[in-house]
Enzyme design. Structure first.
Site, PDB file in Angstrom:
ATOM      1  CB  CYS A   1     -10.176  28.208  84.111  1.00  0.00           C
ATOM      2  SG  CYS A   1     -10.766  26.785  85.041  1.00  0.00           S
TER       3      CYS A   1
ATOM      4  CG  ASN B   1      -5.614  25.693  86.574  1.00  0.00           C
ATOM      5  OD1 ASN B   1      -5.268  25.770  87.750  1.00  0.00           O
ATOM      6  ND2 ASN B   1      -6.878  25.752  86.216  1.00  0.00           N
ATOM      7  CD  GLU B   2      -9.500  22.646  88.647  1.00  0.00           C
ATOM      8  OE1 GLU B   2     -10.379  22.901  87.794  1.00  0.00           O
ATOM      9  OE2 GLU B   2      -9.591  23.003  89.832  1.00  0.00           O
TER      10      GLU B   2
ATOM     11  CD  GLU C   1      -8.802  31.860  87.369  1.00  0.00           C
ATOM     12  OE1 GLU C   1      -9.126  31.149  88.326  1.00  0.00           O
ATOM     13  OE2 GLU C   1      -8.965  31.529  86.180  1.00  0.00           O
TER      14      GLU C   1
HETATM   15  O1  AHR Z   1     -11.137  29.260  91.272  1.00  0.00           O
HETATM   16  C1  AHR Z   1     -12.011  29.195  90.202  1.00  0.00           C
HETATM   17  C2  AHR Z   1     -11.654  28.078  89.246  1.00  0.00           C
HETATM   18  O2  AHR Z   1     -11.809  26.853  89.870  1.00  0.00           O
HETATM   19  C3  AHR Z   1     -10.230  28.058  88.759  1.00  0.00           C
HETATM   20  O3  AHR Z   1     -10.042  28.871  87.678  1.00  0.00           O
HETATM   21  C4  AHR Z   1     -10.022  26.630  88.387  1.00  0.00           C
HETATM   22  O4  AHR Z   1      -8.683  26.237  88.504  1.00  0.00           O
HETATM   23  C5  AHR Z   1     -10.977  25.886  89.258  1.00  0.00           C
HETATM   24  O5  AHR Z   1     -11.755  25.025  88.532  1.00  0.00           O
END
Ligand code: AHR
Length: 656
Positions: A243, A374-375, A47
């Site tokens: 993110c 993603n999350e 990332e």
């Molecule tokens: O790894 C850092 C962040 O942690 C990532 O962007 C996200 O997916 C998670 O909350």
């Protein structure tokens, strides 16, 4: 805490090499394969956080090369010498070039001397003695101007350590470049662009790259950093986030189509980590997308990793705005997913396959998995996920979809998604855990009772946090790495359920980070692997092909006396591999009864250990905690060894 235990242990005046009185006898049944281990098992998650891309692995040395930061001259300063004079205007041509609106118009107003601007780089520019650098610029002379450029690299004490001349000739935009060598190794060099000769010149995309990059690709990636990834031999590369896929708001989401092709046409946006943490503000953090989807796919291919792109599913980061695309406006997002699969796998007769071919890669990238979101969490995710999944599966039934289970490994949101996606027959579920080292030690049995017929598990982001999640005090220390190793034995033992796992985040610039801990730290010249990196590497390089039973009194080894273990066969090399983790303060005398194999008299051992839970690596001491090789005698069907306190041991026994 390990450190406390260690101190108590030492103050008692005992030696750490003391052995437990009665050796534990473990049984390995090398002829009873429990389950194959997927090639994807141990991978990496990239990332653009902590200056991982711009200022990091993307080797561009100029910050804000196209003047697209909110303050268009951030990173740049104006200079005059030898009686020179001039001024700069920032022009916004957004109607004509919406993807790259800004450029500068430089007015050289004195006949003599030079007027110019300097770029500070990303916390300086790292340059090396004897290495060649390529300066390039988009330029346009105005009217009859014949403005000349003299570029200089300034090192310590402002000494000139490299220079070159260049005169743009055209009255239309054109790209010019020149190469020169650096005469010194400097961590914080800067670039000066001196202009001379009265007149006006337009400048954009002012760039400086090392010639030596990963695979020496022009405008490529930092070789030392990609090498560290290659050295893990990762099974997959998850990209581009995290993110940043989501964006703080939808306008700043990652859009893969804007990350390919000519770099001056890749729309720059603010990096969402720029303002995320008050305690680690990074106002100069933007995304140029010089490291874009083509580069991600090629890097994955270079290092033998299966590509796993993650796409925005119509939701901005739920920790931020949580903006949603209305359900009746989701089509462009879904089309992006379908087009990406065609871009990766389509042949030249398809629109997007042809584009990939035109970009220099006729062979497909063999994309087999795609992350939808993603999350994410909540019913709004499920609603969007269903539409995405239907569209993707209808056109590409073989592409596996990775589905998020939210940011936590348990709780209401996790349960809702877990139950829902299982009932909907999801392919792969992405679990994230950022937790205390104890959580990792306590959860080595997490997958022992998971449904064997349900979706596969992707431990997509995990890292033990020495203080607390998002605390800037978190350290990549040995206690955390060892806890992760203990947990990973549980992942491997359950390789029939867990098909992929990746530590997070991957990279951090020692001066430009927002998040800690991270797997690899770097400055402008060097990098170091953390103890956590070595754990990942040892598991990946020694995963083997098939899990075999390793038991203690018929139970799996997951915490008894603070020990954790797993065994596998490597059918390719005809070896039995044992991974043994001792998280306790006491050395262990262990014996393995080796059933179902016949081994050579000597086995190879790799030990990663430290008697200090706070031990960490650094740029100055990169190998403080690092693997040590040795050998050990095998006594027929019995292998006995000492396992130091706080140690991960990997033993490879070759079959006769
Ligand atoms: O790894 C850092 C962040 O942690 C990532 O962007 C996200 O997916 C998670 O909350």
């Amino acid at each position: 805490m390990i450190r406390k235990a260690f101190l108590t242990f030492c103050s008692a005046g005992l030696l750490l090499s003391a052995q437990a009185q009665t050796p534990r006898i473990y049984t390995i049944q090398a002829d009873k394969i429990k389950t194959p281990i997927q090639k994807t098992m141990y991978g990496i998650f990239f990332e653009d956080i902590n200056l991982a891309a711009d200022g990091g692995v993307y080797a561009e040395l100029v910050k804000n090369r196209s003047f697209e930061f909110n303050m268009p001259l951030m990173g740049w300063t104006e200079h005059k010498k030898d009686g020179g004079d001039g001024r700069i205007e920032v022009i916004n041509r957004s109607a004509e070039r919406p993807e790259n609106p800004h450029f500068i118009k430089a007015y050289v107003t004195a006949d003599a001397g030079s007027f110019g601007l300097a770029n500070e780089g990303f916390r300086g520019m790292g340059v090396k003695e004897g290495e060649e650098y390529s300066f390039s610029v988009m330029a346009k002379q105005n009217g009859d101007a014949n403005v000349k450029l003299h570029v200089e690299l300034h090192g310590d004490n402002d000494a000139t350590i490299g220079a070159a001349d260049l005169t743009p000739t055209d009255k239309e935009w054109n790209r010019y470049s020149v190469k020169f060598k650096s005469s010194a190794t400097v961590k914080k060099a800067s670039l000066y662009v001196w202009l001379s000769g009265k007149g006006i010149i337009d400048l954009d995309m002012i760039s400086l790259f090392p010639e030596h990059t990963w695979k020496n690709r022009p405008g490529g990636l930092r070789a030392d950093l990609v090498q560290k990834l290659a050295d893990i031999k990762p099974g997959f590369l998850r990209f581009p986030g995290g993110c940043i896929v989501e964006g703080r708001e939808l306008n700043n989401r990652y859009q893969w189509k804007k990350s390919i092709g000519d770099i001056d046409k890749r729309t720059n946006i603010i990096n969402r980590w720029n303002t995320e943490f008050k305690h680690r503000q990074t106002p100069d953090y933007y995304q140029t997308f010089g490291l874009g989807f083509m580069e991600y796919f090629m890097t994955a291919e270079d290092i033998g990793a299966s590509p796993l792109p993650i796409l925005n599913c119509g939701m901005a980061c739920e920790f931020n705005t949580g903006e949603l695309v209305p359900m009746d406006q989701l089509d462009p997002y879904i089309q992006d997913a379908l087009d990406l699969i065609e871009f990766a796998n389509g042949d030249v007769s398809t629109k997007w396959g042809k584009l990939r071919t035109d970009l220099g890669h006729p062979a497909p990238f063999n994309l087999k998995m795609l992350g939808v979101g993603n999350e994410q969490w909540g019913p709004q995710y499920v609603e969007r996920w269903k539409v995405f999944t239907k569209a993707i599966k209808t056109k590409y039934p073989d592409v596996k979809i990775v589905s998020a289970l939210g940011p936590s490994p348990d709780g209401k949101e996790f349960d809702l998604l877990n139950t829902t996606f299982r009932s909907l027959g999801a392919d792969i579920l992405d679990e994230h855990y950022y937790a205390a080292p104890k959580w990792f030690r306590d959860n080595a049995r997490r997958y022992d009772n998971y449904d064997r017929k349900g979706p596969k598990i992707f431990a997509g982001e995990y890292a033990a946090q020495s203080v607390a999640t998002v605390s800037p005090e978190n350290k990549n220390n040995w206690e955390c790495a060892l806890a992760e190793a203990a947990f990973m034995t549980g992942l491997e033992r359950n390789a029939d359920v867990v098909s992929m796992a990746s530590y997070a985040p991957l990279f951090a610039h020692v001066e430009g980070w927002q998040w800690t801990p991270n797997l690899i730290w770097f400055d402008n010249l060097n990098s170091y692997a953390t103890p956590n990196y070595y754990v990942q590497q040892l598991f990946s390089l020694n995963k083997g092909t098939d899990v075999v039973p390793l038991t203690l009194s018929n139970d799996v080894v997951a915490g008894q006396d603070g020990c954790y273990a797993t065994a596998s066969l490597d059918k390719n090399t005809n070896e039995l591999i044992i991974k043994f983790v001792n998280t306790g303060a006491t050395a262990q005398r262990v014996s393995f009864k080796l059933n179902g194999g016949s081994y050579q008299k000597q086995a190879n051992v790799i030990t990663l250990s430290s008697d200090n839970g706070s031990a960490a690596n650094s740029l100055d001491n990169p190998k403080a905690v690092s693997p040590v090789q040795s050998t050990i005698a095998v006594n027929g069907k019995l292998l006995s060894m000492n396992v130091e306190p706080y140690a991960l041991k990997v033993v490879r026994l070759k079959n006769k």
